[in-house]
Design a protein around this motif. Structure first.
Motif, PDB file in Angstrom:
ATOM      1  N   ARG A   1      91.511 -34.518 -49.604  1.00 57.87           N
ATOM      2  CA  ARG A   1      91.083 -33.633 -48.706  1.00 57.87           C
ATOM      3  C   ARG A   1      91.981 -32.425 -49.023  1.00 57.87           C
ATOM      4  O   ARG A   1      91.617 -31.261 -49.213  1.00 57.87           O
ATOM      5  N   GLU A   2      93.016 -32.681 -49.510  1.00 60.04           N
ATOM      6  CA  GLU A   2      94.018 -31.549 -49.722  1.00 60.04           C
ATOM      7  C   GLU A   2      93.687 -30.957 -51.177  1.00 60.04           C
ATOM      8  O   GLU A   2      93.979 -29.938 -51.200  1.00 60.04           O
ATOM      9  N   PHE A   3      93.407 -31.810 -52.011  1.00 60.08           N
ATOM     10  CA  PHE A   3      92.590 -31.492 -53.271  1.00 60.08           C
ATOM     11  C   PHE A   3      91.606 -30.331 -52.809  1.00 60.08           C
ATOM     12  O   PHE A   3      91.554 -29.290 -53.541  1.00 60.08           O
ATOM     13  N   LEU A   4      90.653 -30.829 -52.127  1.00 59.25           N
ATOM     14  CA  LEU A   4      89.437 -29.943 -52.082  1.00 59.25           C
ATOM     15  C   LEU A   4      89.820 -28.581 -51.266  1.00 59.25           C
ATOM     16  O   LEU A   4      89.327 -27.472 -51.425  1.00 59.25           O
ATOM     17  N   MET A   5      90.591 -28.761 -50.427  1.00 58.26           N
ATOM     18  CA  MET A   5      91.152 -27.486 -49.557  1.00 58.26           C
ATOM     19  C   MET A   5      92.060 -26.606 -50.602  1.00 58.26           C
ATOM     20  O   MET A   5      91.533 -25.283 -50.373  1.00 58.26           O
ATOM     21  N   HIS A   6      92.629 -26.961 -51.478  1.00 57.07           N
ATOM     22  CA  HIS A   6      93.328 -26.157 -52.431  1.00 57.07           C
ATOM     23  C   HIS A   6      92.125 -25.501 -53.269  1.00 57.07           C
ATOM     24  O   HIS A   6      92.530 -24.378 -53.907  1.00 57.07           O
ATOM     25  N   LYS A   7      91.353 -26.324 -53.704  1.00 57.72           N
ATOM     26  CA  LYS A   7      90.503 -25.832 -54.723  1.00 57.72           C
ATOM     27  C   LYS A   7      89.394 -24.719 -54.083  1.00 57.72           C
ATOM     28  O   LYS A   7      89.131 -23.601 -54.728  1.00 57.72           O
ATOM     29  N   TYR A   8      89.170 -24.931 -52.983  1.00 57.16           N
ATOM     30  CA  TYR A   8      88.051 -23.892 -52.368  1.00 57.16           C
ATOM     31  C   TYR A   8      88.778 -23.079 -51.422  1.00 57.16           C
ATOM     32  O   TYR A   8      88.097 -22.182 -50.959  1.00 57.16           O
ATOM     33  N   GLY A   9      90.033 -22.997 -51.034  1.00 58.41           N
ATOM     34  CA  GLY A   9      90.647 -22.059 -50.461  1.00 58.41           C
ATOM     35  C   GLY A   9      90.574 -22.028 -48.914  1.00 58.41           C
ATOM     36  O   GLY A   9      90.142 -23.086 -48.366  1.00 58.41           O
ATOM     37  N   ARG A  10      91.583 -21.421 -48.481  1.00 55.67           N
ATOM     38  CA  ARG A  10      91.889 -21.578 -47.088  1.00 55.67           C
ATOM     39  C   ARG A  10      90.789 -21.040 -46.165  1.00 55.67           C
ATOM     40  O   ARG A  10      90.376 -21.782 -45.015  1.00 55.67           O
ATOM     41  N   GLU A  11      90.213 -19.926 -46.476  1.00 56.71           N
ATOM     42  CA  GLU A  11      88.829 -19.457 -45.764  1.00 56.71           C
ATOM     43  C   GLU A  11      87.807 -20.498 -45.471  1.00 56.71           C
ATOM     44  O   GLU A  11      87.361 -20.688 -44.261  1.00 56.71           O
ATOM     45  N   PHE A  12      87.513 -21.094 -46.722  1.00 52.91           N
ATOM     46  CA  PHE A  12      86.493 -22.184 -46.628  1.00 52.91           C
ATOM     47  C   PHE A  12      86.904 -23.300 -45.765  1.00 52.91           C
ATOM     48  O   PHE A  12      86.034 -24.006 -45.138  1.00 52.91           O
ATOM     49  N   SER A  13      88.105 -23.798 -45.945  1.00 50.44           N
ATOM     50  CA  SER A  13      88.697 -24.919 -45.108  1.00 50.44           C
ATOM     51  C   SER A  13      88.623 -24.836 -43.829  1.00 50.44           C
ATOM     52  O   SER A  13      88.149 -25.519 -42.958  1.00 50.44           O
ATOM     53  N   ILE A  14      89.134 -23.604 -43.507  1.00 46.10           N
ATOM     54  CA  ILE A  14      88.927 -23.333 -41.787  1.00 46.10           C
ATOM     55  C   ILE A  14      87.526 -23.107 -41.396  1.00 46.10           C
ATOM     56  O   ILE A  14      87.445 -23.746 -40.075  1.00 46.10           O
ATOM     57  N   GLY A  15      86.607 -22.486 -42.080  1.00 45.24           N
ATOM     58  CA  GLY A  15      85.185 -22.598 -41.727  1.00 45.24           C
ATOM     59  C   GLY A  15      84.760 -23.958 -41.618  1.00 45.24           C
ATOM     60  O   GLY A  15      83.938 -24.132 -40.669  1.00 45.24           O
ATOM     61  N   VAL A  16      85.141 -24.887 -42.486  1.00 43.31           N
ATOM     62  CA  VAL A  16      84.485 -26.217 -42.530  1.00 43.31           C
ATOM     63  C   VAL A  16      85.153 -27.052 -41.120  1.00 43.31           C
ATOM     64  O   VAL A  16      84.590 -27.497 -40.426  1.00 43.31           O
ATOM     65  N   MET A  17      86.455 -26.745 -40.844  1.00 40.76           N
ATOM     66  CA  MET A  17      87.211 -27.478 -39.673  1.00 40.76           C
ATOM     67  C   MET A  17      86.502 -26.960 -38.353  1.00 40.76           C
ATOM     68  O   MET A  17      86.520 -27.794 -37.557  1.00 40.76           O
ATOM     69  N   GLU A  18      85.963 -25.548 -38.446  1.00 37.84           N
ATOM     70  CA  GLU A  18      85.234 -25.258 -37.234  1.00 37.84           C
ATOM     71  C   GLU A  18      83.844 -25.484 -37.352  1.00 37.84           C
ATOM     72  O   GLU A  18      83.156 -24.883 -36.257  1.00 37.84           O
ATOM     73  N   ASN A  19      83.339 -25.994 -38.345  1.00 34.57           N
ATOM     74  CA  ASN A  19      81.980 -26.339 -38.355  1.00 34.57           C
ATOM     75  C   ASN A  19      81.023 -25.054 -38.475  1.00 34.57           C
ATOM     76  O   ASN A  19      80.222 -24.759 -37.649  1.00 34.57           O
ATOM     77  N   ARG A  20      81.609 -23.856 -38.980  1.00 40.19           N
ATOM     78  CA  ARG A  20      80.692 -22.703 -39.098  1.00 40.19           C
ATOM     79  C   ARG A  20      79.494 -22.947 -39.724  1.00 40.19           C
ATOM     80  O   ARG A  20      79.473 -23.733 -41.069  1.00 40.19           O
ATOM     81  N   GLN A  21      78.508 -22.477 -39.400  1.00 45.23           N
ATOM     82  CA  GLN A  21      77.283 -22.560 -40.090  1.00 45.23           C
ATOM     83  C   GLN A  21      76.667 -23.939 -39.967  1.00 45.23           C
ATOM     84  O   GLN A  21      75.746 -24.255 -40.942  1.00 45.23           O
ATOM     85  N   GLU A  22      77.260 -24.722 -39.145  1.00 43.96           N
ATOM     86  CA  GLU A  22      76.628 -26.161 -39.228  1.00 43.96           C
ATOM     87  C   GLU A  22      76.568 -26.833 -40.434  1.00 43.96           C
ATOM     88  O   GLU A  22      75.994 -27.375 -40.845  1.00 43.96           O
ATOM     89  N   CYS A  23      78.004 -26.664 -41.425  1.00 44.84           N
ATOM     90  CA  CYS A  23      78.020 -27.292 -42.589  1.00 44.84           C
ATOM     91  C   CYS A  23      78.286 -28.726 -42.715  1.00 44.84           C
ATOM     92  O   CYS A  23      77.906 -29.511 -43.667  1.00 44.84           O
ATOM     93  N   VAL A  24      78.680 -29.194 -41.640  1.00 45.90           N
ATOM     94  CA  VAL A  24      78.983 -30.816 -41.500  1.00 45.90           C
ATOM     95  C   VAL A  24      77.906 -31.264 -41.228  1.00 45.90           C
ATOM     96  O   VAL A  24      77.252 -30.962 -40.125  1.00 45.90           O
ATOM     97  N   SER A  25      77.540 -32.520 -41.883  1.00 42.30           N
ATOM     98  CA  SER A  25      76.303 -33.238 -41.390  1.00 42.30           C
ATOM     99  C   SER A  25      76.398 -33.923 -40.011  1.00 42.30           C
ATOM    100  O   SER A  25      77.434 -34.253 -39.302  1.00 42.30           O
ATOM    101  N   ASP A  26      75.169 -33.901 -39.385  1.00 40.14           N
ATOM    102  CA  ASP A  26      75.133 -34.423 -37.852  1.00 40.14           C
ATOM    103  C   ASP A  26      75.456 -35.914 -37.910  1.00 40.14           C
ATOM    104  O   ASP A  26      76.007 -36.536 -36.779  1.00 40.14           O
ATOM    105  N   ARG A  27      75.513 -36.733 -38.899  1.00 46.53           N
ATOM    106  CA  ARG A  27      75.641 -38.276 -38.960  1.00 46.53           C
ATOM    107  C   ARG A  27      77.263 -38.201 -38.923  1.00 46.53           C
ATOM    108  O   ARG A  27      77.839 -39.355 -38.190  1.00 46.53           O
TER     109      ARG A  27
END
Length: 265
Positions: free
Chosen positions: A120-146
């Motif tokens: 996860r730390e590799f991914l957060m570093h690769k795609y940046g802080r803004e993208f990681s925060i958006g994922v943690m807040e589930n903006r635009q429903e990017c996280v799967s419902d499953r």
């Protein structure tokens, strides 16, 4: 903490380590679940139903966690299979791997898999802080419902608990039935008891009493009806006229004479 420099080889190695660790943890949890089912069966056999229900709720939660680990393993294998897309120098993941990247960033902190948290730390570093925060807040429903459903902490519904208890009892050959099954059985017995019955002397299969006078009346009525039908048939059927025998002989002699005349020609 991984190095600030992106390394494709290290990322791929970390993906493989995560897959191995997830599989090992799944096997461990499956063995624990099997032991828990055996304990629940013993509780049912001893009649300790409430204790069995409490253990079943814990078992259901462990099964949900096991399903989450299976999903995360699938996403790691997807990133390995599509590593060419994963290794691209972009600030956002390709749509082909976006679901897996978002699921790992969102769900890794809620697991006990250390290798997955490093990934996860590799991914957060690769795609940046803004993208990681958006994922943690589930903006635009990017996280799967499953994944989201597997992370919800709630008490299992009573129907699911009863279903687990029924299957465990059936699997271990224990004579036990759930509350719903008992209620259905009692309703069936009540409906049988409340079914209306016919009064005496009026049963559906009972034949009427024998009467000699009635039988004679019926017989005479039948004879009158048959004689009436015979009279009608005699009146309706026309008489066939009789053919005299002399007429038949005259016709035969006429045909013979005509045949002889033709032979002479």
């Amino acid at each position: 903490m991984p190095s600030t420099t992106w390394s494709a080889a290290k990322a791929k190695l970390q993906l493989r380590l995560s897959v191995q660790r997830l599989r090992t943890l799944q096997q461990k949890k499956e063995a624990q679940a099997k032991s828990a089912r055996r304990d629940i069966a013993l509780l049912l056999e001893k009649g300790k139903i409430e204790s069995a229900r409490v253990k079943v709720e814990a078992l259901i939660n462990e099964d949900v966690t096991l399903e989450l680990l299976e999903l995360l393993e699938l996403y790691c294998e997807l990133l390995i299979a599509r590593f060419g897309l994963f290794d691209q120098s972009t600030r956002e993941p390709d749509p082909g791997i976006s679901e897996g990247v978002c699921a790992i960033i969102y769900a890794a902190p809620r697991t006990e898999v250390k290798e997955l948290q490093i990934l996860r730390e590799f991914l957060m570093h690769k795609y940046g802080r803004e993208f990681s925060i958006g994922v943690m807040e589930n903006r635009q429903e990017c996280v799967s419902d499953r994944v989201l459903k597997k992370l919800v902490v709630e008490t299992p519904p009573p129907t699911l608990v009863e279903a687990y208890l029924t299957e465990i009892a059936k699997g271990y050959g224990i004579n036990w039935s759930s509350l719903a099954t008992k209620a259905e059985a009692s309703e069936g017995m009540a409906s049988k008891d409340s079914a209306p019955t016919a009064p005496e002397g009026q049963q559906s299969g009972q034949l009427p009493a024998y009467s000699e006078d009635g039988f004679k009346g019926e017989a005479s009525g039948r004879r009158d009806a048959s004689s009436t039908e015979e009279d009608l048939n005699e009146k309706r059927t026309p008489s066939i006229p009789s053919i005299p025998e002399d007429g038949l002989e005259d016709d035969f002699e006429a045909l013979t004479r005509r045949f002889q005349a033709l032979k002479k020609r």
